[in-house]
Motif scaffolding. Structure first.
Motif, PDB file in Angstrom:
ATOM      1  N   ALA A   4       0.823  -1.212   0.000  1.00 17.01           N
ATOM      2  CA  ALA A   4       0.000   0.000   0.000  1.00 17.01           C
ATOM      3  C   ALA A   4       0.855   1.259   0.000  1.00 17.01           C
ATOM      4  CB  ALA A   4      -0.941  -0.015   1.211  1.00 17.01           C
ATOM      5  N   GLU A   5       1.893   1.274   0.830  1.00 18.81           N
ATOM      6  CA  GLU A   5       2.769   2.448   0.914  1.00 18.81           C
ATOM      7  C   GLU A   5       3.565   2.629  -0.371  1.00 18.81           C
ATOM      8  OE1 GLU A   5       2.620   0.033   3.091  1.00 18.81           O
ATOM      9  OE2 GLU A   5       2.004   0.901   5.017  1.00 18.81           O
ATOM     10  N   GLU A   6       4.101   1.532  -0.905  1.00 16.07           N
ATOM     11  CA  GLU A   6       4.895   1.612  -2.133  1.00 16.07           C
ATOM     12  C   GLU A   6       4.021   2.015  -3.326  1.00 16.07           C
ATOM     13  OE1 GLU A   6       8.090   1.389  -2.777  1.00 16.07           O
ATOM     14  OE2 GLU A   6       8.660   1.062  -0.692  1.00 16.07           O
ATOM     15  N   HIS A   7       2.799   1.503  -3.361  1.00  9.98           N
ATOM     16  CA  HIS A   7       1.881   1.849  -4.445  1.00  9.98           C
ATOM     17  C   HIS A   7       1.561   3.333  -4.417  1.00  9.98           C
ATOM     18  CE1 HIS A   7      -2.240   2.115  -6.284  1.00  9.98           C
ATOM     19  NE2 HIS A   7      -1.603   1.447  -7.237  1.00  9.98           N
ATOM     20  N   MET A   8       1.319   3.878  -3.228  1.00  4.61           N
ATOM     21  CA  MET A   8       1.019   5.302  -3.106  1.00  4.61           C
ATOM     22  C   MET A   8       2.220   6.152  -3.529  1.00  4.61           C
ATOM     23  SD  MET A   8      -1.140   7.625  -2.488  1.00  4.61           S
ATOM     24  CE  MET A   8      -2.459   6.625  -1.757  1.00  4.61           C
ATOM     25  N   LYS A   9       3.424   5.776  -3.099  1.00  4.10           N
ATOM     26  CA  LYS A   9       4.632   6.504  -3.480  1.00  4.10           C
ATOM     27  C   LYS A   9       4.821   6.477  -4.995  1.00  4.10           C
ATOM     28  CE  LYS A   9       8.437   5.624  -1.378  1.00  4.10           C
ATOM     29  NZ  LYS A   9       9.529   4.849  -0.723  1.00  4.10           N
TER      30      LYS A   9
END
Length: 226
Positions: A4-9
Motif C-alpha cells: 500500500a505504501e509503495e503503491h502510493m509513493k
C-alpha cells in the motif's frame, strides 16, 4: 514497507511528473482493475514498480493520443499491458470500438511493443495463473547468467540473501552475524550495498527511525542465485 505504501509513493511519483490530460488520465484511469493487477501480479513477481508506467501515453496509427494501462520499459524492452474486463465489445455491441482496439494493438507491436492482455476476471479468481504466465513471458528479458551474477553480488551478499529467504523474507543483522559467523560491521556494510542494489529494504522499528530488520525484495531475476 508494504504494498500500500509503495503503491502510493509510485503513483505520487508519476503524478508529480504529469499535467493536463496526462495527469487527468492517470487519476481517472488507474482504477480497481489496474490496482489489483499491480498488487496481485506485479508486486509478487518484482517487489517494486520500477520501470512500470501507469496510463502511459502513446500515439495510435492515426497519430492520436492513446493511453495504455501500463507500459514496462527496461532498456530496449517495451511491454504494453492492458487489463481487460468483459466490456461491450465482447458482446459485439460496439464493433467499431473493438476494431479500433485491435488496430491499436497491432500498431503498438509495429512500434516495438510486446502487447499483453490480462483478463480482469483472472485477477480476481486465478491470479496465480497470471503470475506464472508473466514470469514465463518476462524471464528471458530478466534472467542473468551465473557468470554475470558473480560480478553483481559478492559471496557474502548471496549468502545474506539466501539467509533472508530462509527467514521468510525478514531478518535482523544480529541473526545474520551469528548465523554466518561474520563481524556485525561487515554484515551491515553488505546489507547497505544490497539495499542500494534493490535486493533488500531497511525496516525501522515501530515508532522509531532506527533500522532493526531488513526485508527481502522478491524478483524473478534471482533464479540464478540459488
Amino acid at each position: 514497507m508494504g504494498f500500500a505504501e509503495e503503491h502510493m509513493k509510485w503513483l505520487v511519483f508519476h503524478k508529480k511528473r504529469r499535467s493536463g490530460e496526462r495527469l487527468d488520465r492517470l487519476e481517472r484511469g488507474h482504477g480497481h482493475g489496474e490496482k489489483i493487477f499491480v498488487e496481485r501480479v506485479w508486486w509478487p513477481i518484482f517487489g517494486h514498480m520500477d520501470d512500470l508506467h501507469p496510463e502511459y501515453e502513446v500515439s495510435d496509427w492515426r497519430g492520436r493520443p492513446y493511453f495504455v494501462d501500463f507500459v514496462w520499459k527496461r532498456g530496449e524492452i517495451k511491454v504494453a499491458i492492458e487489463v481487460k474486463g468483459y466490456g461491450p465489445h465482447v458482446q459485439q455491441i460496439d464493433r467499431t470500438r473493438y476494431r479500433q482496439e485491435l488496430n491499436r494493438e497491432t500498431y503498438l507491436q509495429i512500434a516495438g511493443y510486446q502487447v499483453v492482455a490480462v483478463p480482469y476476471d483472472d485477477l480476481e479468481s486465478a491470479s496465480d495463473l497470471t503470475i506464472s504466465l508473466f514470469k514465463s513471458l518476462l524471464a528471458p528479458s530478466l534472467l542473468i547468467n551465473t557468470d554475470e551474477l558473480e560480478h553483481h553480488y559478492t559471496r557474502l551478499e548471496r549468502d545474506i540473501m539466501r539467509a533472508v529467504v530462509r527467514w521468510n523474507g525478514m531478518i535482523r543483522p544480529v541473526d545474520l552475524a551469528n548465523g554466518l559467523r561474520v563481524h556485525p560491521r561487515t554484515i551491515r556494510k553488505s546489507l547497505t550495498r544490497l539495499c542500494e542494489k534493490g535486493k533488500l529494504r531497511p525496516v525501522p522499528a515501530s515508532g522509531s527511525s532506527r533500522i532493526c530488520r531488513y526485508e527481502y525484495v522478491p524478483s524473478i531475476m534471482n533464479n540464478g542465485l540459488w
